[in-house]
Design an enzyme around this catalytic site. Structure first.
Site, short mmCIF file in Angstrom:
data_model
loop_
_atom_site.label_atom_id
_atom_site.label_comp_id
_atom_site.label_asym_id
_atom_site.label_seq_id
_atom_site.Cartn_x
_atom_site.Cartn_y
_atom_site.Cartn_z
N ASP A 10 -2.32 7.48 11.91
CA ASP A 10 -1.42 8.42 11.21
C ASP A 10 -2.31 9.54 10.64
OD1 ASP A 10 -2.60 6.71 9.30
OD2 ASP A 10 -0.94 6.92 7.88
N HIS B 273 -11.87 3.72 5.32
CA HIS B 273 -10.98 2.63 5.71
C HIS B 273 -10.87 2.50 7.24
CE1 HIS B 273 -9.35 2.41 1.60
NE2 HIS B 273 -9.02 3.68 1.64
N ASP B 274 -10.41 3.58 7.85
CA ASP B 274 -10.02 3.48 9.26
C ASP B 274 -11.21 3.37 10.22
OD1 ASP B 274 -7.50 3.58 8.24
OD2 ASP B 274 -7.01 5.58 8.98
O1 RIB Z 1 -4.94 2.25 2.64
C1 RIB Z 1 -5.69 3.07 3.49
C2 RIB Z 1 -4.91 3.42 4.73
O2 RIB Z 1 -3.77 4.19 4.37
C3 RIB Z 1 -5.67 4.26 5.73
O3 RIB Z 1 -5.27 3.91 7.04
C4 RIB Z 1 -5.23 5.66 5.39
O4 RIB Z 1 -5.38 6.53 6.49
C5 RIB Z 1 -3.80 5.46 5.01
O5 RIB Z 1 -2.96 5.43 6.12
CA CA Z 2 -4.62 5.70 8.56
#
Ligand code: RIB
Ligand code: CA
Length: 316
Positions: free
Chosen positions: A13, A245-246
């Site tokens: 996303d 994170h990703d």
């Molecule tokens: O909580 C972090 C996640 O939420 C990541 O994937 C960030 O891109 C959002 O989508």
């Molecule tokens: Ca994301």
């Protein structure tokens, strides 16, 4: 890792940390990215699709991009998160024109077709709401026997959430979809906030990126400065960094040894007044082996070393 590249589909996303994840995946010689699917989340699906196409373009690749869900499976969409990702999903940076186009097929159809064409081979790497995967499973339930693993950025097991006290964004954003995926029987590696908050990209890292050598450097430096400021203003203990994170989920799909995991039964709360979107981990020792390999520890230095090298950040 001398074996042939691992085939993956990446669900995004895009989103600032998604953009880094796309760079990490498409610059990997260990991963073969068969397609990227997009959905609502950090921004609306049109915006996340355009941002994904832009990253593919800047990376000089021709990876196909499939637009997907514009809302959760059963509830209304709570809307984008401009405080963290900007109104355009990329930190409100002025963006170059996107010349690439999404494929005609939608994300769920593509997921069905690609899994059927490569049974038992494709790792799904999800770094967004689970809506596209849930829709594919509703459309063709047998897919659950044909997908060997989902590596998921999502959830918070033994740490607080980042949207509510207990819920992480990718699960909170479509709890019914997430629970369907956790109940599907597909083996899951959950790369949640327990480990992603330890994977930190700093301002000093950004300063060591050379914009004349890396076509996406200027965009991601500016966008990530926006992202760092958002984290700093939300949490006074954060100074000069943002979580990756990703990219960490992509890295774990490529090299599972970056994290240690333990199997637990995990379900998602969908009816809680205070706990909607919580990843409920049954940590009772009497419980049978779980559906989810939960990432608990991270080799931070090894991950960051590979990340910097992969995306073009000069080593310290
Ligand atoms: O909580 C972090 C996640 O939420 C990541 O994937 C960030 O891109 C959002 O989508
Ligand atoms: Ca994301």
């Amino acid at each position: 890792m001398n074996s042939s590249p691992r085939p993956i589909v990446l669900d995004v996303d895009t989103g600032i940390d998604d953009a880094w994840a796309i760079a990490y995946a498409l610059r990997s010689s260990h991963l073969d990215v068969l397609g990227i699917t997009t959905g609502f989340g950090n921004a609306d699906v049109h915006t996340t699709t355009q941002n994904t196409l832009l990253m593919v373009q800047l990376l000089g690749k021709d990876t196909p991009v499939y637009a997907g869900a514009d809302r959760p499976l059963v509830r209304g969409w709570e809307g984008p998160v401009p405080e963290y990702h900007g109104h355009n999903g990329l930190g409100d940076v002025d963006l170059p024109a996107v010349v690439r186009r999404p494929e005609p097929a939608d994300a769920a159809s593509f997921l069905r077709d690609v899994v059927r064409a490569h049974p038992h081979q494709i790792t799904l790497v999800t770094v967004a709401r689970l809506t596209n995967v849930a829709r594919a499973l509703l459309f063709d339930p047998e897919l659950s026997h044909l997908i060997p693993r989902i590596v998921m950025m999502g959830g918070a097991a033994f740490v607080p959430g980042n949207i509510t006290a207990v819920a992480e964004a990718n699960i909170w954003g479509d709890p019914e979809a997430a629970d369907l995926v956790f109940r599907s029987g597909i083996p899951i590696t959950m790369v949640g906030l327990d480990v992603t908050m330890r994977a930190r990209l700093t301002r000093a890292d950004l300063a060591r990126m050379n914009p004349s050598a890396i076509p996406y450097a200027t965009l991601l430096k500016q966008a990530t400065e926006f992202y760092i400021r958002a984290y700093e203003s939300d949490d006074p203990s954060i100074d000069g960094w943002c979580p990756l994170h990703d990219p960490l989920a992509v890295a774990v799909a490529e090299d599972p040894s970056l994290v240690s995991t333990r199997p637990y039964p995990v379900r998602v709360e969908t009816r809680g007044a205070l706990t909607d979107g919580m990843t409920v981990v049954d940590a009772r020792s009497s419980n049978p082996q779980g559906n989810t390999d939960l990432a608990l520890t991270l080799d931070v230095e090894r991950f960051l070393g590979t990340f910097r090298e992969r995306v073009g950040i000069a080593q310290k």
